[in-house]
Design a protein around this motif. Structure first.
Motif, PDB file in Angstrom:
ATOM      1  N   ASP A  66       0.848  -1.200   0.000  1.00 61.99           N
ATOM      2  CA  ASP A  66       0.000   0.000   0.000  1.00 61.99           C
ATOM      3  C   ASP A  66       0.882   1.248   0.000  1.00 61.99           C
ATOM      4  O   ASP A  66       2.066   1.196   0.351  1.00 61.99           O
ATOM      5  CB  ASP A  66      -0.895   0.041   1.247  1.00 61.99           C
ATOM      6  CG  ASP A  66      -2.055  -0.931   1.187  1.00 61.99           C
ATOM      7  OD1 ASP A  66      -2.373  -1.429   0.086  1.00 61.99           O
ATOM      8  OD2 ASP A  66      -2.639  -1.208   2.259  1.00 61.99           O
ATOM      9  N   ILE A  67       0.290   2.364  -0.374  1.00 59.25           N
ATOM     10  CA  ILE A  67       0.982   3.649  -0.314  1.00 59.25           C
ATOM     11  C   ILE A  67       0.269   4.507   0.723  1.00 59.25           C
ATOM     12  O   ILE A  67      -0.941   4.710   0.646  1.00 59.25           O
ATOM     13  CB  ILE A  67       0.992   4.348  -1.682  1.00 59.25           C
ATOM     14  CG1 ILE A  67       1.783   3.492  -2.679  1.00 59.25           C
ATOM     15  CG2 ILE A  67       1.582   5.754  -1.566  1.00 59.25           C
ATOM     16  CD1 ILE A  67       1.769   4.011  -4.100  1.00 59.25           C
ATOM     17  N   VAL A  68       1.032   5.000   1.695  1.00 57.31           N
ATOM     18  CA  VAL A  68       0.494   5.810   2.777  1.00 57.31           C
ATOM     19  C   VAL A  68       0.956   7.250   2.586  1.00 57.31           C
ATOM     20  O   VAL A  68       2.147   7.503   2.387  1.00 57.31           O
ATOM     21  CB  VAL A  68       0.965   5.272   4.147  1.00 57.31           C
ATOM     22  CG1 VAL A  68       0.591   6.220   5.274  1.00 57.31           C
ATOM     23  CG2 VAL A  68       0.396   3.882   4.393  1.00 57.31           C
ATOM     24  N   VAL A  69       0.008   8.185   2.645  1.00 58.84           N
ATOM     25  CA  VAL A  69       0.326   9.607   2.562  1.00 58.84           C
ATOM     26  C   VAL A  69       0.083  10.193   3.950  1.00 58.84           C
ATOM     27  O   VAL A  69      -1.048  10.178   4.442  1.00 58.84           O
ATOM     28  CB  VAL A  69      -0.539  10.336   1.515  1.00 58.84           C
ATOM     29  CG1 VAL A  69      -0.138  11.813   1.434  1.00 58.84           C
ATOM     30  CG2 VAL A  69      -0.431   9.666   0.144  1.00 58.84           C
ATOM     31  N   THR A  70       1.151  10.684   4.569  1.00 62.30           N
ATOM     32  CA  THR A  70       1.058  11.229   5.915  1.00 62.30           C
ATOM     33  C   THR A  70       2.171  12.230   6.151  1.00 62.30           C
ATOM     34  O   THR A  70       3.236  12.140   5.535  1.00 62.30           O
ATOM     35  CB  THR A  70       1.123  10.116   6.990  1.00 62.30           C
ATOM     36  OG1 THR A  70       0.952  10.687   8.287  1.00 62.30           O
ATOM     37  CG2 THR A  70       2.446   9.362   6.932  1.00 62.30           C
ATOM     38  N   GLN A  71       1.930  13.167   7.049  1.00 60.08           N
ATOM     39  CA  GLN A  71       3.012  14.057   7.456  1.00 60.08           C
ATOM     40  C   GLN A  71       3.582  13.623   8.801  1.00 60.08           C
ATOM     41  O   GLN A  71       4.508  14.233   9.316  1.00 60.08           O
ATOM     42  CB  GLN A  71       2.539  15.506   7.489  1.00 60.08           C
ATOM     43  CG  GLN A  71       1.420  15.798   8.434  1.00 60.08           C
ATOM     44  CD  GLN A  71       0.992  17.250   8.358  1.00 60.08           C
ATOM     45  OE1 GLN A  71       1.752  18.122   7.954  1.00 60.08           O
ATOM     46  NE2 GLN A  71      -0.235  17.520   8.760  1.00 60.08           N
ATOM     47  N   ASP A  72       3.059  12.535   9.361  1.00 61.22           N
ATOM     48  CA  ASP A  72       3.483  12.035  10.665  1.00 61.22           C
ATOM     49  C   ASP A  72       4.594  10.992  10.496  1.00 61.22           C
ATOM     50  O   ASP A  72       4.375   9.922   9.936  1.00 61.22           O
ATOM     51  CB  ASP A  72       2.271  11.415  11.375  1.00 61.22           C
ATOM     52  CG  ASP A  72       2.568  11.006  12.795  1.00 61.22           C
ATOM     53  OD1 ASP A  72       3.508  10.214  13.001  1.00 61.22           O
ATOM     54  OD2 ASP A  72       1.848  11.451  13.702  1.00 61.22           O
ATOM     55  N   TYR A  73       5.776  11.302  11.000  1.00 62.51           N
ATOM     56  CA  TYR A  73       6.918  10.393  10.862  1.00 62.51           C
ATOM     57  C   TYR A  73       6.667   9.052  11.546  1.00 62.51           C
ATOM     58  O   TYR A  73       7.106   8.015  11.074  1.00 62.51           O
ATOM     59  CB  TYR A  73       8.180  11.012  11.454  1.00 62.51           C
ATOM     60  CG  TYR A  73       8.696  12.254  10.762  1.00 62.51           C
ATOM     61  CD1 TYR A  73       8.088  12.783   9.623  1.00 62.51           C
ATOM     62  CD2 TYR A  73       9.805  12.917  11.256  1.00 62.51           C
ATOM     63  CE1 TYR A  73       8.574  13.915   9.001  1.00 62.51           C
ATOM     64  CE2 TYR A  73      10.303  14.064  10.639  1.00 62.51           C
ATOM     65  CZ  TYR A  73       9.688  14.553   9.522  1.00 62.51           C
ATOM     66  OH  TYR A  73      10.176  15.672   8.903  1.00 62.51           O
ATOM     67  N   GLY A  74       5.967   9.073  12.677  1.00 62.94           N
ATOM     68  CA  GLY A  74       5.674   7.828  13.383  1.00 62.94           C
ATOM     69  C   GLY A  74       4.776   6.911  12.564  1.00 62.94           C
ATOM     70  O   GLY A  74       5.006   5.701  12.491  1.00 62.94           O
ATOM     71  N   LYS A 145       7.016   3.018  -9.112  1.00 64.33           N
ATOM     72  CA  LYS A 145       7.986   2.137  -8.443  1.00 64.33           C
ATOM     73  C   LYS A 145       7.255   0.993  -7.743  1.00 64.33           C
ATOM     74  O   LYS A 145       7.642  -0.165  -7.854  1.00 64.33           O
ATOM     75  CB  LYS A 145       8.809   2.931  -7.427  1.00 64.33           C
ATOM     76  CG  LYS A 145       9.777   2.073  -6.635  1.00 64.33           C
ATOM     77  CD  LYS A 145      10.521   2.877  -5.590  1.00 64.33           C
ATOM     78  CE  LYS A 145      11.411   1.940  -4.789  1.00 64.33           C
ATOM     79  NZ  LYS A 145      12.147   2.640  -3.754  1.00 64.33           N
ATOM     80  N   ALA A 146       6.205   1.331  -7.007  1.00 65.62           N
ATOM     81  CA  ALA A 146       5.447   0.311  -6.279  1.00 65.62           C
ATOM     82  C   ALA A 146       4.828  -0.707  -7.237  1.00 65.62           C
ATOM     83  O   ALA A 146       4.821  -1.903  -6.957  1.00 65.62           O
ATOM     84  CB  ALA A 146       4.365   0.975  -5.429  1.00 65.62           C
ATOM     85  N   LYS A 147       4.330  -0.229  -8.358  1.00 66.75           N
ATOM     86  CA  LYS A 147       3.744  -1.147  -9.347  1.00 66.75           C
ATOM     87  C   LYS A 147       4.797  -2.105  -9.893  1.00 66.75           C
ATOM     88  O   LYS A 147       4.529  -3.287 -10.081  1.00 66.75           O
ATOM     89  CB  LYS A 147       3.114  -0.363 -10.501  1.00 66.75           C
ATOM     90  CG  LYS A 147       1.765   0.206 -10.201  1.00 66.75           C
ATOM     91  CD  LYS A 147       1.236   0.899 -11.442  1.00 66.75           C
ATOM     92  CE  LYS A 147      -0.229   1.180 -11.333  1.00 66.75           C
ATOM     93  NZ  LYS A 147      -0.746   1.784 -12.572  1.00 66.75           N
TER      94      LYS A 147
END
Length: 154
Positions: A66-74, A145-147
């Motif tokens: 999966d691809i996760v979009v977040t600004q949270d480093y944790g 890249k993920a594909k």
């Protein structure tokens, strides 16, 4: 492969949806009850309010590839640990090679603010169309890249 978005105050949701639609990838937007989202493409998951509730829900949905979009480093670190890809809304990729350094820098900055008793920062600079273009180009590159890696028969 799905795109999971930590959508609370995410400025690139519409760009993510455009790319997801173009690439025919499912997009799931996760937000808390304090935010109102609507979409004609994405699935929206409203998570109860609470500290880190959206973050933990996102990680529970997250799977390898999966691809996760977040600004949270944790959140990014946990996503990488599950074999997912992670990207910041600026377009910067989180990787196994840079996440430890990013987490350490965040920790040191927080400790410095606490020591100086400065808790409020100016906040992020105003987002520009160039920022959006950079995110979109980087995001598209990450998807390709993920594909290639996770779906080599495509």
């Amino acid at each position: 492969m799905r795109i999971l978005v930590d959508a609370d105050a995410c400025p690139v949701v519409r760009l993510i949806e455009q790319v997801g639609r173009k690439e025919q990838i499912e997009v799931i937007l996760l937000c808390d009850t304090n935010h109102v989202l609507s979409s004609d493409y994405s699935e929206i998951k409203i998570i109860g309010a609470g500290t880190d509730a959206v973050d933990f829900a996102l990680i529970s949905y997250c799977s390898r590839g999966d691809i996760v979009v977040t600004q949270d480093y944790g959140v990014a670190a946990m996503a990488l640990g599950k074999g997912a890809y992670a990207i910041h809304q600026s377009g910067k990729w989180y990787t196994n090679q840079n996440i430890d350094q990013m987490l350490m820098e965040r920790h040191m900055a927080k400790a410095a603010r606490r020591a100086s008793k400065k808790n409020h920062l100016k906040g992020p600079k105003k987002r520009t169309s160039k920022d959006d273009e950079q995110f979109e180009a980087s995001f598209d590159k990450l998807i390709q890249k993920a594909k290639m890696i996770d779906m080599p028969d495509n």
